[in-house]
Motif scaffolding. Structure first.
Motif, PDB file in Angstrom:
ATOM      1  N   LYS A  79       0.823  -1.211   0.000  1.00  0.00           N
ATOM      2  CA  LYS A  79       0.000   0.000   0.000  1.00  0.00           C
ATOM      3  C   LYS A  79       0.854   1.257   0.000  1.00  0.00           C
ATOM      4  CE  LYS A  79      -3.968  -2.125   2.293  1.00  0.00           C
ATOM      5  NZ  LYS A  79      -4.871  -2.090   3.471  1.00  0.00           N
ATOM      6  N   HIS A  80       1.984   1.193   0.705  1.00  0.00           N
ATOM      7  CA  HIS A  80       2.906   2.336   0.741  1.00  0.00           C
ATOM      8  C   HIS A  80       4.307   1.811   0.473  1.00  0.00           C
ATOM      9  CE1 HIS A  80       4.411   6.301   1.692  1.00  0.00           C
ATOM     10  NE2 HIS A  80       5.251   5.792   2.571  1.00  0.00           N
ATOM     11  N   CYS A  81       4.907   2.270  -0.594  1.00  0.00           N
ATOM     12  CA  CYS A  81       6.181   1.752  -1.068  1.00  0.00           C
ATOM     13  C   CYS A  81       7.303   2.750  -0.809  1.00  0.00           C
ATOM     14  CB  CYS A  81       6.062   1.474  -2.571  1.00  0.00           C
ATOM     15  SG  CYS A  81       7.595   1.028  -3.375  1.00  0.00           S
ATOM     16  N   VAL A  82       8.419   2.261  -0.292  1.00  0.00           N
ATOM     17  CA  VAL A  82       9.602   3.104  -0.107  1.00  0.00           C
ATOM     18  C   VAL A  82      10.668   2.672  -1.111  1.00  0.00           C
ATOM     19  CG1 VAL A  82      11.378   3.925   1.483  1.00  0.00           C
ATOM     20  CG2 VAL A  82       9.096   3.344   2.347  1.00  0.00           C
TER      21      VAL A  82
ATOM     22  N   VAL B  37       9.098   5.550 -10.503  1.00  0.00           N
ATOM     23  CA  VAL B  37       7.894   6.137  -9.901  1.00  0.00           C
ATOM     24  C   VAL B  37       6.707   6.012 -10.853  1.00  0.00           C
ATOM     25  CG1 VAL B  37       6.821   8.293  -9.111  1.00  0.00           C
ATOM     26  CG2 VAL B  37       9.159   7.731  -8.410  1.00  0.00           C
ATOM     27  N   ASN B  38       6.926   6.337 -12.117  1.00  0.00           N
ATOM     28  CA  ASN B  38       5.845   6.276 -13.103  1.00  0.00           C
ATOM     29  C   ASN B  38       5.343   4.847 -13.309  1.00  0.00           C
ATOM     30  OD1 ASN B  38       5.709   9.048 -13.607  1.00  0.00           O
ATOM     31  ND2 ASN B  38       7.284   8.960 -15.197  1.00  0.00           N
ATOM     32  N   LYS B  39       6.265   3.873 -13.320  1.00  0.00           N
ATOM     33  CA  LYS B  39       5.871   2.481 -13.529  1.00  0.00           C
ATOM     34  C   LYS B  39       5.077   1.946 -12.336  1.00  0.00           C
ATOM     35  CE  LYS B  39       7.185   1.240 -17.615  1.00  0.00           C
ATOM     36  NZ  LYS B  39       6.165   0.799 -18.620  1.00  0.00           N
ATOM     37  N   VAL B  40       5.479   2.304 -11.134  1.00  0.00           N
ATOM     38  CA  VAL B  40       4.726   1.861  -9.952  1.00  0.00           C
ATOM     39  C   VAL B  40       3.313   2.417 -10.011  1.00  0.00           C
ATOM     40  CG1 VAL B  40       4.539   2.033  -7.438  1.00  0.00           C
ATOM     41  CG2 VAL B  40       6.758   1.556  -8.478  1.00  0.00           C
ATOM     42  N   ARG B  41       3.179   3.665 -10.388  1.00  0.00           N
ATOM     43  CA  ARG B  41       1.840   4.275 -10.498  1.00  0.00           C
ATOM     44  C   ARG B  41       1.000   3.593 -11.581  1.00  0.00           C
ATOM     45  NH1 ARG B  41       3.796  10.291  -9.666  1.00  0.00           N
ATOM     46  NH2 ARG B  41       3.450  10.462  -7.417  1.00  0.00           N
ATOM     47  N   GLU B  42       1.662   3.223 -12.658  1.00  0.00           N
ATOM     48  CA  GLU B  42       0.959   2.581 -13.770  1.00  0.00           C
ATOM     49  C   GLU B  42       0.487   1.173 -13.401  1.00  0.00           C
ATOM     50  OE1 GLU B  42       2.362   0.623 -17.986  1.00  0.00           O
ATOM     51  OE2 GLU B  42       3.230   2.574 -17.462  1.00  0.00           O
ATOM     52  N   VAL B  43       1.361   0.404 -12.762  1.00  0.00           N
ATOM     53  CA  VAL B  43       1.072  -0.998 -12.456  1.00  0.00           C
ATOM     54  C   VAL B  43       0.266  -1.155 -11.168  1.00  0.00           C
ATOM     55  CG1 VAL B  43       2.151  -3.220 -11.890  1.00  0.00           C
ATOM     56  CG2 VAL B  43       3.105  -1.802 -13.711  1.00  0.00           C
ATOM     57  N   SER B  44       0.526  -0.277 -10.189  1.00  0.00           N
ATOM     58  CA  SER B  44      -0.154  -0.372  -8.893  1.00  0.00           C
ATOM     59  C   SER B  44      -0.651   1.014  -8.472  1.00  0.00           C
ATOM     60  CB  SER B  44       0.819  -0.937  -7.846  1.00  0.00           C
ATOM     61  OG  SER B  44       0.162  -1.156  -6.619  1.00  0.00           O
ATOM     62  N   PRO B  45      -1.686   1.516  -9.140  1.00  0.00           N
ATOM     63  CA  PRO B  45      -2.134   2.905  -8.933  1.00  0.00           C
ATOM     64  C   PRO B  45      -2.596   3.225  -7.518  1.00  0.00           C
ATOM     65  CG  PRO B  45      -3.714   1.658 -10.254  1.00  0.00           C
ATOM     66  CD  PRO B  45      -2.486   0.814 -10.145  1.00  0.00           C
ATOM     67  N   GLY B  46      -2.924   2.207  -6.742  1.00  0.00           N
ATOM     68  CA  GLY B  46      -3.367   2.460  -5.365  1.00  0.00           C
ATOM     69  C   GLY B  46      -2.240   2.602  -4.372  1.00  0.00           C
ATOM     70  N   THR B  47      -1.000   2.416  -4.830  1.00  0.00           N
ATOM     71  CA  THR B  47       0.157   2.469  -3.936  1.00  0.00           C
ATOM     72  C   THR B  47       0.707   3.884  -3.828  1.00  0.00           C
ATOM     73  OG1 THR B  47       0.792   0.198  -4.484  1.00  0.00           O
ATOM     74  CG2 THR B  47       2.494   1.598  -3.540  1.00  0.00           C
ATOM     75  N   THR B  48       0.901   4.360  -2.595  1.00  0.00           N
ATOM     76  CA  THR B  48       1.578   5.637  -2.386  1.00  0.00           C
ATOM     77  C   THR B  48       3.075   5.371  -2.251  1.00  0.00           C
ATOM     78  OG1 THR B  48       1.174   5.477  -0.008  1.00  0.00           O
ATOM     79  CG2 THR B  48      -0.398   6.771  -1.313  1.00  0.00           C
ATOM     80  N   MET B  49       3.877   6.427  -2.464  1.00  0.00           N
ATOM     81  CA  MET B  49       5.327   6.230  -2.496  1.00  0.00           C
ATOM     82  C   MET B  49       6.098   7.249  -1.682  1.00  0.00           C
ATOM     83  SD  MET B  49       6.221   5.211  -6.423  1.00  0.00           S
ATOM     84  CE  MET B  49       4.731   5.948  -7.100  1.00  0.00           C
ATOM     85  N   GLU B  50       7.157   6.744  -1.060  1.00  0.00           N
ATOM     86  CA  GLU B  50       8.195   7.597  -0.493  1.00  0.00           C
ATOM     87  C   GLU B  50       9.477   7.319  -1.263  1.00  0.00           C
ATOM     88  OE1 GLU B  50      11.104   7.759   3.389  1.00  0.00           O
ATOM     89  OE2 GLU B  50       8.976   7.348   3.746  1.00  0.00           O
ATOM     90  N   THR B  51      10.140   8.356  -1.713  1.00  0.00           N
ATOM     91  CA  THR B  51      11.409   8.204  -2.411  1.00  0.00           C
ATOM     92  C   THR B  51      12.516   8.808  -1.562  1.00  0.00           C
ATOM     93  OG1 THR B  51      10.989  10.265  -3.632  1.00  0.00           O
ATOM     94  CG2 THR B  51      10.395   8.206  -4.719  1.00  0.00           C
ATOM     95  N   LEU B  52      13.485   7.973  -1.186  1.00  0.00           N
ATOM     96  CA  LEU B  52      14.636   8.414  -0.397  1.00  0.00           C
ATOM     97  C   LEU B  52      15.787   8.645  -1.368  1.00  0.00           C
ATOM     98  CD1 LEU B  52      16.273   8.944   2.139  1.00  0.00           C
ATOM     99  CD2 LEU B  52      16.393   6.470   2.512  1.00  0.00           C
TER     100      LEU B  52
END
Length: 293
Positions: free
Chosen positions: A109-112, A133-148
């Protein structure tokens, strides 16, 4: 707290025994095994493994992991970090889709997502960052992201690529206090990292940073660092105990007590930080899902 000076230990340096509050259980359980199998099958790198994170069992047991992109060899040689240093392999153009597919498979649900420093690349790896980031949104649109993210050597065009894809949280770790930066983060700069946070905030990002304690910093220096981050526009701060990965890395100067971590949390919140995760076992991505306020 006594003002101590950090020195790179020799390979004969004996690592200090950990106090009771730093003891963790060995990773076990079906969910942990499931995540390990996915990571292995898809040839993914995780900072959980590369960084010897003490929370790997807890996080993997909950079905979450922090993915590390752009390989597992870093161009920098920080005195605290367990990630390999050297000449990285060529960029893997298929990595973004592999990460995205794994996020979906793991039902995250929340990806780092984090990365090694790629100072060998003109774009600092920022193009692969945006594609991931774009691919995660495309494949798993319900997932929010943190980018370190790294500091991209202060190339603000590369940083802008991250701002343009607008992850829900963008994190860049300051790691230590100003006085110790040259020893702890040899190729990094304290003020450059603060500038990264400022530019992210000015770009409309929810910002986050992390600092390790126990390297010889004073309480006054920790508070000054928290204030610097607050002034730069940092929203979320993690404070955790530095643990020496090998005898060749910087030695632990002090084990900070849970009570002192709690004190820092209170100070940080009064200072204006919106969320402070502070404790001996806290790492950058620990309880990251709670930072989506």
């Amino acid at each position: 707290m006594e003002n101590k000076e950090v020195k790179i230990p020799s390979s004969e340096n004996k690592m200090k025994n950990k106090p009771s509050w730093l003891k963790v259980k060995l990773p076990t359980g079906e969910e942990y095994k499931k995540v390990r199998n996915i990571v292995s099958e898809h040839k993914l790198h995780t900072i959980c493994e590369s960084g010897n994170c003490p929370n790997m069992g807890e996080c993997w047991g909950a079905g979450t992991a922090t993915f590390m992109i752009l390989g597992n060899i870093c161009t920098r040689s920080c005195g605290f970090c367990a990630v390999k240093t050297g000449r990285p392999l060529a960029v893997d153009l298929e990595e973004p889709i592999r990460v995205a597919n794994s996020v979906k498979l793991m039902n995250v649900k929340h990806c780092v997502i984090t990365s090694v420093d790629r100072d060998d690349l003109k774009d600092g790896g920022s193009i692969i960052w945006t594609e991931t980031v774009n691919k995660v949104r495309e494949v798993s649109p319900g997932t929010t992201m943190e980018t370190l993210i790294p500091d991209f050597k202060g190339d603000w065009d590369n940083l802008q690529r991250i701002i343009d894809v607008a992850p829900e949280i963008v994190s860049h770790n300051l790691e230590t206090v100003r006085r110790l930066t040259k020893q702890v983060r040899i190729q990094a700069k304290y003020d450059r990292s603060l500038e990264v946070i400022k530019r992210l905030k000015d770009g409309g990002m929810r910002t986050k940073s992390g600092v390790m304690l126990g390297l010889g910093e004073t309480e006054e220096e920790v508070i000054e660092t928290m204030q610097d981050l607050t002034n730069a526009g940092c929203d979320i701060l993690t404070l955790g105990q530095y643990l020496q990965p090998t005898p060749k890395h910087l030695a632990v100067q002090e084990f900070i007590t849970p009570a002192q971590f709690a004190k820092y949390k209170g100070i940080g919140l009064k200072m204006g930080l919106r969320y402070v995760e502070s404790g001996p076992l806290v790492r950058s991505s620990y309880h990251a899902e709670k930072h989506m306020f």
